[in-house]
Design a protein around this motif. Structure first.
Motif, mmCIF file in Angstrom:
data_model
loop_
_atom_site.group_PDB
_atom_site.id
_atom_site.type_symbol
_atom_site.label_atom_id
_atom_site.label_comp_id
_atom_site.label_asym_id
_atom_site.label_seq_id
_atom_site.Cartn_x
_atom_site.Cartn_y
_atom_site.Cartn_z
ATOM 1 N N TYR A 113 -24.111 29.862 110.535
ATOM 2 C CA TYR A 113 -22.877 30.508 110.073
ATOM 3 C C TYR A 113 -22.220 29.782 108.908
ATOM 4 O O TYR A 113 -21.561 30.400 108.087
ATOM 5 C CB TYR A 113 -21.849 30.578 111.211
ATOM 6 N N ASP A 114 -22.353 28.466 108.886
ATOM 7 C CA ASP A 114 -21.732 27.661 107.823
ATOM 8 C C ASP A 114 -22.597 27.780 106.566
ATOM 9 O O ASP A 114 -23.322 26.864 106.201
ATOM 10 C CB ASP A 114 -21.604 26.201 108.282
ATOM 11 N N ILE A 115 -22.483 28.913 105.902
ATOM 12 C CA ILE A 115 -23.385 29.260 104.801
ATOM 13 C C ILE A 115 -23.365 28.217 103.688
ATOM 14 O O ILE A 115 -24.403 27.818 103.180
ATOM 15 C CB ILE A 115 -23.042 30.665 104.247
ATOM 16 N N GLU A 125 -17.763 33.935 105.733
ATOM 17 C CA GLU A 125 -19.117 33.523 106.112
ATOM 18 C C GLU A 125 -19.575 34.256 107.365
ATOM 19 O O GLU A 125 -20.695 34.779 107.425
ATOM 20 C CB GLU A 125 -19.169 32.001 106.356
ATOM 21 N N MET A 126 -18.701 34.300 108.372
ATOM 22 C CA MET A 126 -19.070 34.962 109.616
ATOM 23 C C MET A 126 -19.310 36.451 109.389
ATOM 24 O O MET A 126 -20.247 37.033 109.947
ATOM 25 C CB MET A 126 -17.998 34.745 110.679
ATOM 26 N N LEU A 127 -18.485 37.062 108.524
ATOM 27 C CA LEU A 127 -18.638 38.491 108.228
ATOM 28 C C LEU A 127 -19.970 38.745 107.509
ATOM 29 O O LEU A 127 -20.667 39.719 107.807
ATOM 30 C CB LEU A 127 -17.466 38.996 107.383
ATOM 31 N N ALA A 128 -20.339 37.862 106.594
ATOM 32 C CA ALA A 128 -21.617 38.018 105.882
ATOM 33 C C ALA A 128 -22.784 37.992 106.869
ATOM 34 O O ALA A 128 -23.705 38.815 106.783
ATOM 35 C CB ALA A 128 -21.769 36.920 104.823
ATOM 36 N N ILE A 129 -22.740 37.064 107.824
ATOM 37 C CA ILE A 129 -23.803 36.969 108.831
ATOM 38 C C ILE A 129 -23.810 38.218 109.721
ATOM 39 O O ILE A 129 -24.854 38.818 109.963
ATOM 40 C CB ILE A 129 -23.646 35.706 109.713
ATOM 41 N N LEU A 151 -16.605 43.733 111.096
ATOM 42 C CA LEU A 151 -15.295 43.133 110.835
ATOM 43 C C LEU A 151 -14.521 42.945 112.137
ATOM 44 O O LEU A 151 -13.918 41.894 112.363
ATOM 45 C CB LEU A 151 -14.492 43.987 109.846
ATOM 46 N N GLU A 152 -14.559 43.944 113.010
ATOM 47 C CA GLU A 152 -13.877 43.827 114.304
ATOM 48 C C GLU A 152 -14.466 42.680 115.119
ATOM 49 O O GLU A 152 -13.741 41.929 115.765
ATOM 50 C CB GLU A 152 -14.011 45.141 115.090
ATOM 51 N N HIS A 153 -15.780 42.564 115.089
ATOM 52 C CA HIS A 153 -16.482 41.498 115.789
ATOM 53 C C HIS A 153 -15.974 40.130 115.304
ATOM 54 O O HIS A 153 -15.644 39.251 116.095
ATOM 55 C CB HIS A 153 -17.986 41.649 115.499
ATOM 56 N N VAL A 154 -15.905 39.976 113.987
ATOM 57 C CA VAL A 154 -15.457 38.719 113.378
ATOM 58 C C VAL A 154 -14.004 38.431 113.734
ATOM 59 O O VAL A 154 -13.655 37.306 114.080
ATOM 60 C CB VAL A 154 -15.646 38.752 111.837
ATOM 61 N N GLU A 155 -13.142 39.440 113.672
ATOM 62 C CA GLU A 155 -11.725 39.257 114.004
ATOM 63 C C GLU A 155 -11.573 38.755 115.444
ATOM 64 O O GLU A 155 -10.800 37.852 115.719
ATOM 65 C CB GLU A 155 -10.936 40.562 113.820
ATOM 66 N N ARG A 156 -12.333 39.358 116.365
ATOM 67 C CA ARG A 156 -12.269 38.939 117.773
ATOM 68 C C ARG A 156 -12.749 37.496 117.929
ATOM 69 O O ARG A 156 -12.128 36.699 118.623
ATOM 70 C CB ARG A 156 -13.118 39.870 118.648
#
Length: 195
Positions: A113-115, A125-129, A151-156
């Motif tokens: 995740y730490d691109i 970074e998390m959204l890109a993955i 995006l919802e996944h990342v927000e949570r």
């Protein structure tokens, strides 16, 4: 002439001794020999460049576009960042993913995740993955995924992980949250399935 020397050294890349790899991984000597045969079969030079990695990886996900996720995965396996995965890099990563402790797997996932490798995971970074995983799974998954699902996944994830609300997730926040949260731990299983 230095170019041709480099090519020659790349062509003849020999992995570290089996004993040393066995000590570094959780594979038996027989398993390592079998993995090496498969690796050499796909990559006769003993090195995998990113294009070859994408090609091989995409074969496993014909229903979607795996190139972006394969790019991120390649960078996670390419431990020294030299643009090629050696057998050693591959087998050490694989050992963690298949047989590592939860802690080792989570550290590996954090690195994925730490691109930009700055020690923090940002929402971007998390959204890109996440987007790359959704792309790879294809638009034909069931249930059908909405466009805003990544995006919802990342927000949570971020609501749970970013303990001090500074907009980034550290390795400590990541490890602590993941190990305490059953939903995150079960979604980590998803990553095992796509690796």
């Amino acid at each position: 002439s230095s170019d041709s020397e480099l090519e020659l050294s790349a062509v003849r890349h020999q992995p570290e001794g089996l004993d040393q790899l066995q000590a570094q991984t959780k594979f038996t000597k027989k398993e390592l020999q079998s993995l090496y045969r498969g690796f050499k079969n796909e990559c006769p030079t003993g090195l995998v460049d990113e294009d070859t990695f994408k090609l091989i990886y995409s074969q496993f996900f014909p229903q979607g576009d795996a190139t972006t996720y394969a790019h991120f995965l390649f960078n996670a396996f390419d431990a020294d960042g030299n643009g090629a995965i050696r057998f050693e890099d591959f087998v050490v990563g694989l050992s963690i993913l298949l047989r590592g402790t939860v802690h080792e797997k989570l550290k590996w996932a954090f690195n994925l995740y730490d691109i930009n490798k700055d020690g923090y995971i940002t929402k971007e970074e998390m959204l890109a993955i996440m987007k790359s995983i959704y792309d790879m799974m294809g638009r034909h998954t069931y249930p059908i995924l909405r466009e805003d699902a990544p995006l919802e996944h990342v927000e949570r994830f971020f609501q749970k992980m970013d303990r001090n609300q500074d907009g980034v997730v550290t390795i400590d926040e990541f490890l602590e949250t993941c190990q305490k949260d059953e939903n995150i731990m079960s979604s980590m299983q998803l990553f095992e399935n796509v690796i």
